[in-house]
Write a protein that holds these residues in place. Structure first.
Motif, PDB file in Angstrom:
ATOM      1  N   ILE A 108       0.839  -1.205   0.000  1.00 31.72           N
ATOM      2  CA  ILE A 108       0.000   0.000   0.000  1.00 31.72           C
ATOM      3  C   ILE A 108       0.872   1.253   0.000  1.00 31.72           C
ATOM      4  N   ALA A 109       1.956   1.233   0.771  1.00 32.22           N
ATOM      5  CA  ALA A 109       2.863   2.378   0.813  1.00 32.22           C
ATOM      6  C   ALA A 109       3.496   2.647  -0.545  1.00 32.22           C
ATOM      7  N   ARG A 110       3.677   1.583  -1.332  1.00 39.12           N
ATOM      8  CA  ARG A 110       4.296   1.703  -2.655  1.00 39.12           C
ATOM      9  C   ARG A 110       3.272   1.945  -3.763  1.00 39.12           C
ATOM     10  N   GLY A 111       1.998   2.066  -3.401  1.00 43.21           N
ATOM     11  CA  GLY A 111       0.974   2.326  -4.395  1.00 43.21           C
ATOM     12  C   GLY A 111       0.526   1.113  -5.178  1.00 43.21           C
ATOM     13  N   GLU A 112       0.916  -0.076  -4.740  1.00 44.43           N
ATOM     14  CA  GLU A 112       0.518  -1.304  -5.438  1.00 44.43           C
ATOM     15  C   GLU A 112      -0.919  -1.697  -5.101  1.00 44.43           C
ATOM     16  N   LEU A 113      -1.368  -1.305  -3.925  1.00 42.85           N
ATOM     17  CA  LEU A 113      -2.715  -1.622  -3.453  1.00 42.85           C
ATOM     18  C   LEU A 113      -3.253  -0.445  -2.657  1.00 42.85           C
ATOM     19  N   LYS A 114      -4.567  -0.467  -2.426  1.00 44.41           N
ATOM     20  CA  LYS A 114      -5.222   0.434  -1.493  1.00 44.41           C
ATOM     21  C   LYS A 114      -6.124  -0.400  -0.590  1.00 44.41           C
ATOM     22  N   LEU A 115      -6.320   0.065   0.638  1.00 41.06           N
ATOM     23  CA  LEU A 115      -7.211  -0.654   1.549  1.00 41.06           C
ATOM     24  C   LEU A 115      -8.611  -0.806   0.962  1.00 41.06           C
ATOM     25  N   ALA A 116      -9.053   0.203   0.242  1.00 41.75           N
ATOM     26  CA  ALA A 116     -10.418   0.194  -0.296  1.00 41.75           C
ATOM     27  C   ALA A 116     -10.556  -0.593  -1.597  1.00 41.75           C
ATOM     28  N   ASP A 117      -9.446  -1.092  -2.140  1.00 38.66           N
ATOM     29  CA  ASP A 117      -9.523  -1.841  -3.400  1.00 38.66           C
ATOM     30  C   ASP A 117     -10.392  -3.084  -3.244  1.00 38.66           C
ATOM     31  N   GLN A 136     -17.780  -9.780  -4.805  1.00 38.86           N
ATOM     32  CA  GLN A 136     -17.415  -8.540  -5.494  1.00 38.86           C
ATOM     33  C   GLN A 136     -17.291  -7.356  -4.539  1.00 38.86           C
ATOM     34  N   GLN A 137     -17.848  -7.474  -3.331  1.00 36.47           N
ATOM     35  CA  GLN A 137     -17.807  -6.375  -2.366  1.00 36.47           C
ATOM     36  C   GLN A 137     -16.606  -6.446  -1.425  1.00 36.47           C
ATOM     37  N   ILE A 138     -15.910  -7.565  -1.399  1.00 33.50           N
ATOM     38  CA  ILE A 138     -14.800  -7.744  -0.457  1.00 33.50           C
ATOM     39  C   ILE A 138     -13.630  -6.853  -0.854  1.00 33.50           C
ATOM     40  N   THR A 139     -13.089  -6.149   0.130  1.00 33.91           N
ATOM     41  CA  THR A 139     -11.949  -5.260  -0.105  1.00 33.91           C
ATOM     42  C   THR A 139     -10.687  -5.813   0.558  1.00 33.91           C
ATOM     43  N   VAL A 140      -9.562  -5.191   0.240  1.00 37.85           N
ATOM     44  CA  VAL A 140      -8.297  -5.546   0.879  1.00 37.85           C
ATOM     45  C   VAL A 140      -8.400  -5.370   2.392  1.00 37.85           C
ATOM     46  N   GLU A 141      -9.043  -4.300   2.830  1.00 40.77           N
ATOM     47  CA  GLU A 141      -9.193  -4.069   4.269  1.00 40.77           C
ATOM     48  C   GLU A 141     -10.008  -5.169   4.923  1.00 40.77           C
ATOM     49  N   HIS A 142     -11.038  -5.659   4.262  1.00 39.33           N
ATOM     50  CA  HIS A 142     -11.833  -6.756   4.820  1.00 39.33           C
ATOM     51  C   HIS A 142     -10.977  -8.006   5.050  1.00 39.33           C
ATOM     52  N   LEU A 143     -10.061  -8.272   4.125  1.00 38.45           N
ATOM     53  CA  LEU A 143      -9.178  -9.423   4.299  1.00 38.45           C
ATOM     54  C   LEU A 143      -8.264  -9.219   5.499  1.00 38.45           C
ATOM     55  N   LEU A 144      -7.686  -8.028   5.614  1.00 44.77           N
ATOM     56  CA  LEU A 144      -6.742  -7.750   6.696  1.00 44.77           C
ATOM     57  C   LEU A 144      -7.401  -7.749   8.063  1.00 44.77           C
ATOM     58  N   SER A 145      -8.649  -7.329   8.134  1.00 43.89           N
ATOM     59  CA  SER A 145      -9.349  -7.231   9.419  1.00 43.89           C
ATOM     60  C   SER A 145     -10.198  -8.456   9.725  1.00 43.89           C
ATOM     61  N   MET A 146     -10.112  -9.485   8.877  1.00 39.48           N
ATOM     62  CA  MET A 146     -10.893 -10.721   9.046  1.00 39.48           C
ATOM     63  C   MET A 146     -12.395 -10.435   9.039  1.00 39.48           C
ATOM     64  N   GLU A 147     -12.818  -9.544   8.159  1.00 42.61           N
ATOM     65  CA  GLU A 147     -14.235  -9.186   8.051  1.00 42.61           C
ATOM     66  C   GLU A 147     -14.773  -9.426   6.632  1.00 42.61           C
ATOM     67  N   ALA A 148     -14.252 -10.478   5.979  1.00 40.32           N
ATOM     68  CA  ALA A 148     -14.676 -10.763   4.606  1.00 40.32           C
ATOM     69  C   ALA A 148     -16.102 -11.287   4.541  1.00 40.32           C
ATOM     70  N   GLY A 149     -16.581 -11.894   5.634  1.00 40.40           N
ATOM     71  CA  GLY A 149     -17.934 -12.429   5.664  1.00 40.40           C
ATOM     72  C   GLY A 149     -18.041 -13.882   5.255  1.00 40.40           C
ATOM     73  N   LEU A 150     -16.973 -14.435   4.683  1.00 41.12           N
ATOM     74  CA  LEU A 150     -16.987 -15.820   4.216  1.00 41.12           C
ATOM     75  C   LEU A 150     -16.874 -16.807   5.379  1.00 41.12           C
ATOM     76  N   GLU A 151     -17.472 -17.960   5.216  1.00 43.65           N
ATOM     77  CA  GLU A 151     -17.344 -19.025   6.217  1.00 43.65           C
ATOM     78  C   GLU A 151     -15.863 -19.328   6.432  1.00 43.65           C
ATOM     79  N   PRO A 152     -15.391 -19.369   7.679  1.00 40.69           N
ATOM     80  CA  PRO A 152     -13.963 -19.593   7.937  1.00 40.69           C
ATOM     81  C   PRO A 152     -13.491 -20.961   7.452  1.00 40.69           C
ATOM     82  N   THR A 153     -12.227 -20.993   7.070  1.00 40.67           N
ATOM     83  CA  THR A 153     -11.593 -22.268   6.723  1.00 40.67           C
ATOM     84  C   THR A 153     -10.670 -22.741   7.838  1.00 40.67           C
ATOM     85  N   SER A 154     -10.621 -22.035   8.944  1.00 38.75           N
ATOM     86  CA  SER A 154      -9.839 -22.481  10.097  1.00 38.75           C
ATOM     87  C   SER A 154     -10.668 -23.443  10.945  1.00 38.75           C
ATOM     88  N   GLY A 155     -10.041 -23.978  11.998  1.00 38.87           N
ATOM     89  CA  GLY A 155     -10.763 -24.890  12.886  1.00 38.87           C
ATOM     90  C   GLY A 155     -11.170 -26.171  12.170  1.00 38.87           C
TER      91      GLY A 155
END
Length: 357
Positions: A108-117, A136-155
């Motif tokens: 993100i600092a290098r301009g390769e990504l944005k949190l809102a992408d 289509q609504q999932i953003t980079v920030e959602h991935l980083l904050s574990m808020e993508a909404g998808l059923e977890p693949t852990s556990g």
């Protein structure tokens, strides 16, 4: 303290009570420090008696392999109790998620990504046609904050996920159990999608990015680690770093993204990564930022990386304190170990810094 309630309590109760019980029950016949184990002299700024008590308790935890405590950039204690040396890269398990988040911060600092992408256009054909349109609504920030909404693949879902022929497609095909940007859903699959996004956005492997943007400026090693069937480096597990490398990683964050005179990450990124998004683990009560767990220890804010079995990096900027603990990543049948590590922080290491301030 590192528990749902942020109030201080005695060793007799709560999470710390359970952890203290596990510490008290550790056998004094535990394996002694490995030959050649390193231990530095104690430096000013930490109460020696409390630190010594913590070291004694730590030495009795059979699963604990190493511990390093640094205050204001000075190593106050370091020892490999058993297992590999302090300079040997070890499996840091899910602490990999915190390292991966820092790679994303550098992108993100290098301009390769944005949190809102939004990630779907970046991944392109890697998004399966059968995926729920909400992908289509999932953003980079959602991935980083574990808020993508998808059923977890852990556990309980982890085995089926890593046995699938396409990890990215499998993770993106999970049903939505919340909306993107909703509650925290801890998932290694979510972090692995981030690894795929980094690769797609930059045209470089996650390993190459981690070495270029983190390992080189920190002057540490990040060896190659496992990849999925499509060649994407495992995002969120199996990375290897030495205890001393983890200390440099934690210290860089404590210093606002600086390692010595080298800027590794923007200070604004560290601040943002340590800002709770409001999501809270239903299992621990801990909140989450961007790849970092957030809580309090002995009344002080603590930000920590946490890998299975007890691979920990604790950073307390208010006390200029960083602590690293690595443990047997394959241990089975040892209960309460991570709680015991939290107790070491709550009851000995952090109070040693408070008294030594």
């Amino acid at each position: 303290m590192l528990k749902t309630s942020l109030s201080r309590r005695s060793l007799a109760g709560g999470l710390v009570g359970a952890a203290a019980a596990s510490l008290a029950g550790c056998s004094r016949a535990a394996q002694p420090p490995a030959a050649g184990a390193a231990e530095s002299g104690r430096k000013p700024g930490l109460d020696g008696a409390l630190l010594g008590q913590g070291v004694e308790l730590a030495s009795r935890l059979p699963q604990l392999r190493s511990m390093i405590v640094a205050r204001d950039g000075q190593t106050a204690f370091e020892r490999a109790f058993r297992g590999p040396s302090l300079d040997t890269p070890v499996n840091i398990k899910s602490a990999s998620k915190t390292v991966l988040a820092s790679v994303a911060g550098a992108a993100i600092a290098r301009g390769e990504l944005k949190l809102a992408d939004r990630i779907a256009p970046i991944l392109g054909p890697r998004v399966p046609a059968s995926a729920d349109p909400r992908v289509q609504q999932i953003t980079v920030e959602h991935l980083l904050s574990m808020e993508a909404g998808l059923e977890p693949t852990s556990g309980p879902n982890y085995g089926r996920w890593v046995s699938s022929p396409n990890w990215v497609a499998y993770a993106l095909s999970r049903p939505f159990v919340d909306e993107p940007g909703g509650r925290m859903l801890y998932s290694t699959g979510t972090s692995h999608i981030l690894s795929a996004v980094l690769t797609a956005a930059t045209g470089r492997s996650t390993l190459d990015l981690a070495r270029d943007w983190l390992a080189e400026p920190l002057d540490v090693q990040i060896p190659s680690w496992s990849r999925d069937p499509q060649g994407i480096y495992f995002g969120g597990n199996e990375m290897r770093m030495s205890p001393r490398a983890l200390l440099r990683f934690g210290e860089m964050h404590r210093n606002g993204g600086m390692s010595g005179q080298t800027r590794v990450l923007p200070a604004t990124w560290v601040e943002d990564a340590w800002r709770s998004r409001g999501g809270r683990s239903p299992y621990t009560g801990y909140t989450y930022g961007l790849g970092w767990w957030i809580q309090e220890s002995a009344g002080q804010p603590v930000y920590f990386a946490w890998g299975y079995g007890g691979q920990m990096v604790y950073v307390l900027p208010s006390l200029d304190l960083t602590a690293v603990m690595t443990s047997d990543p394959d241990a089975r049948g040892v209960t309460g170990h991570v709680q015991a590590l939290h107790a070491l922080m709550d009851q000995t290491i952090v109070p040693a810094a408070l008294r030594g301030a």
